[in-house]
Design a protein around this motif. Structure first.
Motif, PDB file in Angstrom:
ATOM      1  N   LEU A   1       0.826  -1.204   0.000  1.00 33.42           N
ATOM      2  CA  LEU A   1       0.000   0.000   0.000  1.00 33.42           C
ATOM      3  C   LEU A   1       0.863   1.257   0.000  1.00 33.42           C
ATOM      4  CD1 LEU A   1      -2.820  -1.113   2.466  1.00 33.42           C
ATOM      5  CD2 LEU A   1      -3.074  -0.631   0.025  1.00 33.42           C
ATOM      6  N   TYR A   2       1.987   1.210   0.711  1.00 31.71           N
ATOM      7  CA  TYR A   2       2.888   2.365   0.760  1.00 31.71           C
ATOM      8  C   TYR A   2       3.677   2.534  -0.536  1.00 31.71           C
ATOM      9  CZ  TYR A   2       2.160   2.324   5.856  1.00 31.71           C
ATOM     10  OH  TYR A   2       1.611   2.346   7.107  1.00 31.71           O
ATOM     11  N   ALA A   3       4.213   1.444  -1.070  1.00 30.97           N
ATOM     12  CA  ALA A   3       5.202   1.543  -2.149  1.00 30.97           C
ATOM     13  C   ALA A   3       4.759   0.910  -3.456  1.00 30.97           C
ATOM     14  CB  ALA A   3       6.514   0.893  -1.698  1.00 30.97           C
ATOM     15  N   GLY A   4       3.538   0.402  -3.512  1.00 30.64           N
ATOM     16  CA  GLY A   4       3.100  -0.328  -4.692  1.00 30.64           C
ATOM     17  C   GLY A   4       3.073   0.486  -5.966  1.00 30.64           C
ATOM     18  N   ARG A   5       2.773   1.758  -5.839  1.00 25.78           N
ATOM     19  CA  ARG A   5       2.666   2.584  -7.046  1.00 25.78           C
ATOM     20  C   ARG A   5       3.944   2.548  -7.868  1.00 25.78           C
ATOM     21  NH1 ARG A   5       1.465   9.138  -7.023  1.00 25.78           N
ATOM     22  NH2 ARG A   5       1.967   9.506  -9.215  1.00 25.78           N
ATOM     23  N   GLN A   6       5.093   2.711  -7.230  1.00 21.09           N
ATOM     24  CA  GLN A   6       6.346   2.739  -7.974  1.00 21.09           C
ATOM     25  C   GLN A   6       6.729   1.373  -8.514  1.00 21.09           C
ATOM     26  OE1 GLN A   6       8.643   3.567  -4.002  1.00 21.09           O
ATOM     27  NE2 GLN A   6      10.203   2.914  -5.483  1.00 21.09           N
ATOM     28  N   ALA A   7       6.120   0.313  -7.956  1.00 20.05           N
ATOM     29  CA  ALA A   7       6.425  -1.045  -8.400  1.00 20.05           C
ATOM     30  C   ALA A   7       5.350  -1.620  -9.324  1.00 20.05           C
ATOM     31  CB  ALA A   7       6.594  -1.966  -7.191  1.00 20.05           C
ATOM     32  N   ARG A   8       4.335  -0.806  -9.664  1.00 15.17           N
ATOM     33  CA  ARG A   8       3.224  -1.254 -10.503  1.00 15.17           C
ATOM     34  C   ARG A   8       2.484  -2.437  -9.871  1.00 15.17           C
ATOM     35  NH1 ARG A   8       3.305   0.159 -16.055  1.00 15.17           N
ATOM     36  NH2 ARG A   8       2.892  -1.969 -16.734  1.00 15.17           N
ATOM     37  N   ILE A   9       2.309  -2.362  -8.545  1.00 18.55           N
ATOM     38  CA  ILE A   9       1.507  -3.331  -7.810  1.00 18.55           C
ATOM     39  C   ILE A   9       0.367  -2.557  -7.146  1.00 18.55           C
ATOM     40  CG2 ILE A   9       1.451  -5.092  -6.019  1.00 18.55           C
ATOM     41  CD1 ILE A   9       4.409  -5.541  -6.415  1.00 18.55           C
ATOM     42  N   HIS A  10      -0.863  -3.034  -7.342  1.00 21.45           N
ATOM     43  CA  HIS A  10      -2.035  -2.271  -6.930  1.00 21.45           C
ATOM     44  C   HIS A  10      -3.001  -3.166  -6.160  1.00 21.45           C
ATOM     45  CE1 HIS A  10      -0.549   0.656  -9.884  1.00 21.45           C
ATOM     46  NE2 HIS A  10      -0.357  -0.399 -10.650  1.00 21.45           N
ATOM     47  N   VAL A  11      -3.620  -2.610  -5.129  1.00 18.56           N
ATOM     48  CA  VAL A  11      -4.505  -3.381  -4.259  1.00 18.56           C
ATOM     49  C   VAL A  11      -5.958  -2.990  -4.520  1.00 18.56           C
ATOM     50  CG1 VAL A  11      -5.148  -3.895  -1.873  1.00 18.56           C
ATOM     51  CG2 VAL A  11      -2.728  -3.594  -2.479  1.00 18.56           C
ATOM     52  N   LEU A  12      -6.792  -4.019  -4.741  1.00 20.55           N
ATOM     53  CA  LEU A  12      -8.245  -3.856  -4.779  1.00 20.55           C
ATOM     54  C   LEU A  12      -8.782  -4.541  -3.517  1.00 20.55           C
ATOM     55  CD1 LEU A  12      -9.041  -4.716  -8.515  1.00 20.55           C
ATOM     56  CD2 LEU A  12      -8.389  -2.532  -7.519  1.00 20.55           C
ATOM     57  N   TYR A  13      -9.318  -3.760  -2.598  1.00 19.59           N
ATOM     58  CA  TYR A  13      -9.619  -4.236  -1.240  1.00 19.59           C
ATOM     59  C   TYR A  13     -11.120  -4.191  -1.015  1.00 19.59           C
ATOM     60  CZ  TYR A  13      -8.915  -4.453   3.911  1.00 19.59           C
ATOM     61  OH  TYR A  13      -8.914  -4.801   5.237  1.00 19.59           O
ATOM     62  N   ASN A  14     -11.709  -5.333  -0.708  1.00 20.97           N
ATOM     63  CA  ASN A  14     -13.130  -5.403  -0.383  1.00 20.97           C
ATOM     64  C   ASN A  14     -13.281  -5.464   1.136  1.00 20.97           C
ATOM     65  OD1 ASN A  14     -15.786  -6.072   0.129  1.00 20.97           O
ATOM     66  ND2 ASN A  14     -15.687  -8.088  -0.812  1.00 20.97           N
TER      67      ASN A  14
ATOM     68  N   GLN B   1      -3.941   5.060   2.101  1.00 21.86           N
ATOM     69  CA  GLN B   1      -3.393   4.918   0.756  1.00 21.86           C
ATOM     70  C   GLN B   1      -4.465   4.615  -0.295  1.00 21.86           C
ATOM     71  OE1 GLN B   1      -0.155   5.799   0.496  1.00 21.86           O
ATOM     72  NE2 GLN B   1      -0.412   6.079   2.702  1.00 21.86           N
ATOM     73  N   PHE B   2      -5.692   4.388   0.139  1.00 27.07           N
ATOM     74  CA  PHE B   2      -6.783   4.143  -0.800  1.00 27.07           C
ATOM     75  C   PHE B   2      -7.308   5.485  -1.294  1.00 27.07           C
ATOM     76  CE2 PHE B   2      -6.867   0.305   1.907  1.00 27.07           C
ATOM     77  CZ  PHE B   2      -6.706  -0.658   0.926  1.00 27.07           C
ATOM     78  N   ALA B   3      -6.828   5.902  -2.465  1.00 29.65           N
ATOM     79  CA  ALA B   3      -7.211   7.213  -2.993  1.00 29.65           C
ATOM     80  C   ALA B   3      -8.580   7.190  -3.652  1.00 29.65           C
ATOM     81  CB  ALA B   3      -6.165   7.699  -3.995  1.00 29.65           C
ATOM     82  N   THR B   4      -9.040   6.011  -4.019  1.00 29.08           N
ATOM     83  CA  THR B   4     -10.391   5.856  -4.561  1.00 29.08           C
ATOM     84  C   THR B   4     -11.162   4.911  -3.658  1.00 29.08           C
ATOM     85  OG1 THR B   4      -9.678   6.207  -6.855  1.00 29.08           O
ATOM     86  CG2 THR B   4     -11.757   5.042  -6.527  1.00 29.08           C
ATOM     87  N   VAL B   5     -12.327   5.368  -3.207  1.00 34.56           N
ATOM     88  CA  VAL B   5     -13.178   4.576  -2.322  1.00 34.56           C
ATOM     89  C   VAL B   5     -14.564   4.495  -2.955  1.00 34.56           C
ATOM     90  CG1 VAL B   5     -14.208   4.402  -0.027  1.00 34.56           C
ATOM     91  CG2 VAL B   5     -11.879   5.303  -0.286  1.00 34.56           C
ATOM     92  N   ILE B   6     -15.087   3.274  -3.068  1.00 38.77           N
ATOM     93  CA  ILE B   6     -16.419   3.056  -3.646  1.00 38.77           C
ATOM     94  C   ILE B   6     -17.322   2.531  -2.537  1.00 38.77           C
ATOM     95  CG2 ILE B   6     -17.733   1.849  -5.436  1.00 38.77           C
ATOM     96  CD1 ILE B   6     -15.071   1.516  -6.965  1.00 38.77           C
ATOM     97  N   LEU B   7     -18.363   3.285  -2.220  1.00 38.60           N
ATOM     98  CA  LEU B   7     -19.246   2.947  -1.107  1.00 38.60           C
ATOM     99  C   LEU B   7     -20.685   2.826  -1.594  1.00 38.60           C
ATOM    100  CD1 LEU B   7     -17.939   5.423   1.636  1.00 38.60           C
ATOM    101  CD2 LEU B   7     -17.235   3.062   1.238  1.00 38.60           C
ATOM    102  N   ALA B   8     -21.390   1.841  -1.075  1.00 41.69           N
ATOM    103  CA  ALA B   8     -22.807   1.671  -1.397  1.00 41.69           C
ATOM    104  C   ALA B   8     -23.525   1.073  -0.203  1.00 41.69           C
ATOM    105  CB  ALA B   8     -22.981   0.774  -2.629  1.00 41.69           C
ATOM    106  N   ARG B   9     -24.625   1.687   0.179  1.00 43.22           N
ATOM    107  CA  ARG B   9     -25.485   1.175   1.245  1.00 43.22           C
ATOM    108  C   ARG B   9     -24.724   0.914   2.544  1.00 43.22           C
ATOM    109  NH1 ARG B   9     -26.600  -1.297  -3.376  1.00 43.22           N
ATOM    110  NH2 ARG B   9     -25.539  -3.200  -2.791  1.00 43.22           N
ATOM    111  N   VAL B  10     -23.833   1.817   2.895  1.00 44.98           N
ATOM    112  CA  VAL B  10     -23.092   1.679   4.147  1.00 44.98           C
ATOM    113  C   VAL B  10     -23.741   2.543   5.221  1.00 44.98           C
ATOM    114  CG1 VAL B  10     -20.924   1.181   2.970  1.00 44.98           C
ATOM    115  CG2 VAL B  10     -21.477   3.545   3.540  1.00 44.98           C
ATOM    116  N   THR B  11     -23.431   2.243   6.469  1.00 43.84           N
ATOM    117  CA  THR B  11     -23.964   3.030   7.572  1.00 43.84           C
ATOM    118  C   THR B  11     -23.282   4.396   7.626  1.00 43.84           C
ATOM    119  OG1 THR B  11     -22.327   2.235   9.154  1.00 43.84           O
ATOM    120  CG2 THR B  11     -24.338   0.902   8.889  1.00 43.84           C
TER     121      THR B  11
END
Length: 268
Positions: A173-186, A201-211
């Protein structure tokens, strides 16, 4: 109140012109969906390398599938980590995808990922020729708790207290960008043991029906939680502190598998 009347009722791969729109995207970009004003909401992992998806009553796995399939279509590889595995059988025959399901396998895969991260960082050459690696972590909060308990079963006195698998994920999460490694986290990323700095480090967050509480934890600078919609595929995409009401692109197992099989065969 947010006006959502302009959102399409559904957004599918079979919609006229949709595949052509995906084909035109840069290799670092995936379409998330269409916003209320009709504009495309996309994520560029060159600038926003990691994505968090959290839905209150299901749908996160479908969003992970849709995003992962787009990056695989562009030539990325994927490491899919999911104790259930069944939701990701669509990718089981793809040579560029590795699945790990049981906790020991996920632990070893993440420890190995730490070595791959370091190898890429130390790589003496242009990483543009190295395939992107998408680390797809489904049921992530539960999985990280399981990894912590698993580590405790054989951790020795002088070993670090933190699971090396969880530490490896944080390093990515800290260094993945420079290594072309990316996390998709559910998940919420607040219940599995990730450090606060790693969660940020999650610059994009997708939320639906959360409290409202989950919204404030995951999107505190985007204002109060908006009214949720039960319509399939309705979500809010938070980027740069702004929440975009969005109809998310939804890709079925069969659609993803068939599209990627056509890709492998050299077809569009």
């Amino acid at each position: 109140m947010t006006n959502t009347t302009a959102l399409p009722k559904m957004l599918r791969l079979t919609d006229p012109g949709l595949r052509e729109q995906l084909e035109a995207l840069p290799d670092s970009t995936a379409l998330i969906g269409i916003s209320t004003n009709g504009t495309a909401i996309a994520v560029d992992i060159d600038t926003a390398p990691h994505i968090l998806v959290c839905t209150g009553t299901g749908g996160s796995t479908t969003i992970l599938r849709t995003l992962t399939a787009q990056f695989l279509h562009q030539g990325a590889h994927a490491l899919i980590l999911d104790p259930k595995l069944l939701p990701h059988l669509w990718a089981k025959d793809l040579p560029t995808v590795t699945h790990r399901g049981n906790v020991a396998g996920i632990h070893d895969a993440l420890v190995g990922l730490a070595a791959e991260l370091q190898r890429r960082i130390n790589f003496d050459g242009d990483l543009d020729d190295v395939p992107r690696l998408m680390v797809v972590l489904d049921q992530a909060d539960t999985t990280l708790r399981q990894l912590t308990r698993y580590w405790e079963t054989f951790r020795q006195k002088d070993d670090p207290k933190q699971s090396p698998a969880v530490a490896a994920l944080e390093d990515v999460l800290y260094a993945g960008r420079q290594a072309r490694i990316h996390v998709l986290y559910n998940g919420r990323a607040v219940d599995g043991g990730l450090a606060p700095a790693a969660r940020e480090q999650f610059a994009t967050v997708i939320l639906a029906r959360v409290t409202a509480d989950t919204w404030q934890r995951l999107a505190p600078i985007a204002g109060p939680a908006p009214k949720s919609s039960a319509h399939p595929g309705r979500a809010h995409v938070i980027q740069e502190g702004t929440a975009h009401p969005t109809q998310v692109l939804l890709m079925t197992d069969a659609e993803a598998a068939d599209w990627l099989a056509a890709t492998a065969a050299g077809e569009n």
